[in-house]
Design a protein around this motif. Structure first.
Motif, PDB file in Angstrom:
ATOM      1  N   ALA A 186      14.804   1.430  90.182  1.00 56.56           N
ATOM      2  CA  ALA A 186      13.491   1.859  89.667  1.00 56.56           C
ATOM      3  C   ALA A 186      12.431   1.769  90.757  1.00 56.56           C
ATOM      4  CB  ALA A 186      13.095   1.012  88.466  1.00 56.56           C
ATOM      5  N   SER A 187      12.586   0.805  91.669  1.00 61.99           N
ATOM      6  CA  SER A 187      11.629   0.690  92.773  1.00 61.99           C
ATOM      7  C   SER A 187      11.788   1.866  93.727  1.00 61.99           C
ATOM      8  CB  SER A 187      11.848  -0.619  93.546  1.00 61.99           C
ATOM      9  OG  SER A 187      11.768  -1.723  92.668  1.00 61.99           O
ATOM     10  N   MET A 188      13.030   2.280  93.917  1.00 65.43           N
ATOM     11  CA  MET A 188      13.258   3.450  94.780  1.00 65.43           C
ATOM     12  C   MET A 188      12.817   4.724  94.068  1.00 65.43           C
ATOM     13  SD  MET A 188      16.616   4.313  97.018  1.00 65.43           S
ATOM     14  CE  MET A 188      17.787   4.912  95.806  1.00 65.43           C
TER      15      MET A 188
ATOM     16  N   MET B 243       8.589   6.938  89.779  1.00 64.28           N
ATOM     17  CA  MET B 243       7.956   7.192  88.484  1.00 64.28           C
ATOM     18  C   MET B 243       6.962   6.087  88.150  1.00 64.28           C
ATOM     19  SD  MET B 243      10.713   9.110  86.272  1.00 64.28           S
ATOM     20  CE  MET B 243      11.233  10.722  86.817  1.00 64.28           C
ATOM     21  N   ALA B 244       5.712   6.467  88.124  1.00 63.38           N
ATOM     22  CA  ALA B 244       4.654   5.469  87.961  1.00 63.38           C
ATOM     23  C   ALA B 244       4.822   4.685  86.660  1.00 63.38           C
ATOM     24  CB  ALA B 244       3.300   6.165  87.994  1.00 63.38           C
TER      25      ALA B 244
ATOM     26  N   SER C  68      11.397   7.404  99.625  1.00 67.34           N
ATOM     27  CA  SER C  68      11.879   8.385  98.643  1.00 67.34           C
ATOM     28  C   SER C  68      10.673   9.201  98.176  1.00 67.34           C
ATOM     29  CB  SER C  68      12.629   7.685  97.511  1.00 67.34           C
ATOM     30  OG  SER C  68      11.731   7.083  96.631  1.00 67.34           O
ATOM     31  N   ARG C  69      10.773   9.818  97.006  1.00 70.10           N
ATOM     32  CA  ARG C  69       9.716  10.745  96.608  1.00 70.10           C
ATOM     33  C   ARG C  69       9.096  10.374  95.271  1.00 70.10           C
ATOM     34  NH1 ARG C  69      12.937  15.743  97.471  1.00 70.10           N
ATOM     35  NH2 ARG C  69      14.228  14.748  95.905  1.00 70.10           N
ATOM     36  N   LYS C  70       7.856  10.787  95.097  1.00 68.24           N
ATOM     37  CA  LYS C  70       7.197  10.629  93.799  1.00 68.24           C
ATOM     38  C   LYS C  70       8.014  11.398  92.752  1.00 68.24           C
ATOM     39  CE  LYS C  70       2.689   9.657  95.467  1.00 68.24           C
ATOM     40  NZ  LYS C  70       1.792  10.233  96.449  1.00 68.24           N
ATOM     41  N   ASN C  71       8.056  10.858  91.564  1.00 70.97           N
ATOM     42  CA  ASN C  71       8.783  11.467  90.440  1.00 70.97           C
ATOM     43  C   ASN C  71      10.290  11.495  90.611  1.00 70.97           C
ATOM     44  OD1 ASN C  71       6.531  12.095  88.764  1.00 70.97           O
ATOM     45  ND2 ASN C  71       5.980  13.602  90.316  1.00 70.97           N
ATOM     46  N   ALA C  72      10.791  10.858  91.687  1.00 74.94           N
ATOM     47  CA  ALA C  72      12.253  10.745  91.816  1.00 74.94           C
ATOM     48  C   ALA C  72      12.754   9.831  90.708  1.00 74.94           C
ATOM     49  CB  ALA C  72      12.603  10.144  93.166  1.00 74.94           C
TER      50      ALA C  72
ATOM     51  N   GLY D 207      12.805  14.332  86.912  1.00 71.36           N
ATOM     52  CA  GLY D 207      11.415  14.602  87.313  1.00 71.36           C
ATOM     53  C   GLY D 207      10.959  15.992  86.884  1.00 71.36           C
ATOM     54  N   GLY D 208      11.879  16.828  86.373  1.00 69.83           N
ATOM     55  CA  GLY D 208      11.464  18.145  85.875  1.00 69.83           C
ATOM     56  C   GLY D 208      12.186  19.321  86.514  1.00 69.83           C
ATOM     57  N   VAL D 209      13.440  19.130  86.923  1.00 71.38           N
ATOM     58  CA  VAL D 209      14.200  20.198  87.603  1.00 71.38           C
ATOM     59  C   VAL D 209      13.301  20.872  88.648  1.00 71.38           C
ATOM     60  CG1 VAL D 209      15.577  22.322  87.344  1.00 71.38           C
ATOM     61  CG2 VAL D 209      15.800  20.494  85.683  1.00 71.38           C
TER      62      VAL D 209
END
Ligand SMILES: Cc1ncc(COP(=O)(O)O)c(C=O)c1O
Length: 460
Positions: free
Chosen positions: A161-163, A166-167, A148-152, A233-235
């Motif tokens: 949450a693992s998928m 979000m750090a 998946s992606r960072k900030n997803a 994640g911020g639109v």
């Protein structure tokens, strides 16, 4: 309407007994919670009588706005008929059958079966389990990794949450589940190299998927998971070439594709699902929130025929489910919600009226000294607050100015959410020009007030 004394009373009891989601409880206890007591259409009211324009549709949820009588009536009727029965042990009931049929009708053609839950997080947990189960049944059990992606944001249960990427959530998971990898997110404004065009960046962000597949070994990869537009994640709206390239890579490696449409489903982009808007072909779509416009909790995973065939060919149980999978009252409310969205032609209305109105309104703030970028797609919008428009330099202590701005919005009677210093909005599909005009006036005032608070930090 409740009076001031009751507000304090609620605040006190709330602080004593209620742990809020994603909240610093220490600061909540000092400041106290805002008590929301009523909603009607695009507005909500707090316990002190303030009317607030709800620019977030609750939380990306109330697509029909608040307090629709027909939805309450649908719930009441179903509660008198069959308030609850489970869908385990070979039982079903009319509302879940009718809703499943309706969802199959509005979802992309290959998605014809639904597995239900009550929250977006649960639906993603179900999807993760289904994806891994599929590969095990197919005789490729090594295919377990989901990229998946960072900030997803896919939810708050440990698997979802693992998928998610979000750090700050990963830090509270003790530990994360294994088998997830996170590639860069398609955030052109924040991540592009100097001089990189949207198209160049879009390809680079999508090709990060192929790099990751090759790094972990294609034989180990089960699926790619992504929100068509990252919301929490911020639109983050991907460049036009991003999704076609992702779909190409997914096809090339024969992996599954999970589109998390918990925010984008049910008309938000002017199509029933964003997958249609972006022309992608997911094998699974997770949904929640606006399926009932938030009037009752309901979620689910739409699953493609290939995955279903694999389940059908197997004699064993699929060992997964929730007491409230396919809750009859939630299903009855969802059916009525979809019926109203259809009857009032709200999906094409987003395309033809809401989306252009939001884009036009946001464009008016492009030249404001605090604003680095405005962007929108359908009824999802964002305003980036920066210290220096030209260099895109952020304010020190990321998130501080976003909160200042959010508080000004609140005080001015408008809800927009701060994702660090990105102000995001997701209004109900029912907004008229009047609400866009009100929002414009409030945003202007709140941006000006924020600017005067931080004037010394803003580049001239
Ligand atoms: C894209 C996405 N997926 C999943 C979730 C989790 O949904 P829930 O809070 O209902 O568990 C959210 C919540 O905002 C979301 O935005």
């Amino acid at each position: 309407m409740t009076n001031q004394y009751q507000t304090e009373h609620y605040r006190e009891l709330d602080a004593l007994h209620h742990l809020h989601p994603f909240t610093s409880h220490k600061s909540l206890r000092t400041g106290g919670a805002r008590v929301i007591v009523r909603g009607d259409g695009p507005y909500i009211w707090d316990s002190e009588g303030n009317c607030i324009l709800d620019g977030m549709a609750g939380l990306w949820t109330a697509n029909l706005g608040h307090s629709r009588k027909e939805l309450a009536e649908a719930a009441y009727k179903q509660m008198l008929e069959l308030p609850f029965y489970n869908t385990f042990f070979r039982t079903t009931h009319p509302p879940v059958v009718a809703l499943s049929r309706k969802l199959a009708e509005i979802a992309p053609d290959n998605l014809n079966q639904v597995f239900y839950g009550s929250s977006g997080s649960e639906s993603n947990d179900t999807a993760i389990r289904l994806i891994r189960h599929y590969w095990a049944l197919k005789g490729e059990p090594k295919r377990r990794i989901i990229i998946s992606r960072k900030n997803a944001y896919h939810g708050s249960t440990i698997a979802a949450a693992s998928m998610s990427g979000m750090a700050h959530m990963h830090a509270h998971s003790y530990p994360l589940y294994e088998g997830f990898r996170h590639i860069m997110d398609p955030y052109w404004y924040g991540e592009a190299k100097s001089g990189e065009t949207r198209e160049e960046f879009g390809l680079r962000a999508a090709r990060a998927l192929e790099d990751e597949i090759l790094a972990v070994g294609p034989e180990n990869v089960a699926a790619f998971a992504g929100e068509p537009v990252q919301g929490a994640g911020g639109v983050k709206i991907p460049p036009a070439n991003y999704w076609p390239e992702i779909q190409h890579i997914v096809d090339k490696y024969g992996m599954l594709f999970l589109a998390d449409e918990v925010i984008t489903g049910f008309g938000r982009l002017g199509t029933w699902f964003a997958s249609e808007y972006y022309g992608i072909r997911p094998n699974l779509i997770t949904f929640a929130k606006a399926v009932t416009s938030g009037y009752l909790p309901l979620s689910g995973v739409m699953v493609d025929d290939d995955i279903v065939d694999m389940l059908m060919d197997n004699d064993e149980d699929f060992n997964h489910g929730y007491t409230f999978s396919g809750h009859p009252v939630a299903c009855a409310v969802a059916l009525k919600n979809l019926e109203i969205i259809e009857r009032e032609r709200l999906v094409p209305r987003v395309r033809d009226f809401g989306a252009p109105a939001l884009a036009k309104m946001l464009a008016k703030f492009k030249d404001h000294p605090l604003v680095g970028e405005v962007r929108s797609v359908g009824l999802l919008g964002a305003i980036e607050l920066v210290a220096d428009k030209r260099s895109r330099r952020r304010f020190a202590d990321l998130g501080r100015v976003g909160l200042i701005c959010r508080d000004h919005f609140f005080r001015e009677g408008f809800i927009m959410r701060a994702v660090f210093d990105t102000m995001v909005m997701s209004p109900p599909l029912i907004w008229e020009q009047k609400q866009f005009d009100e929002a414009e006036a409030v945003i202007r005032r709140a941006l000006d007030l924020t600017l005067s608070d931080v004037a010394g930090e803003v580049a001239a």
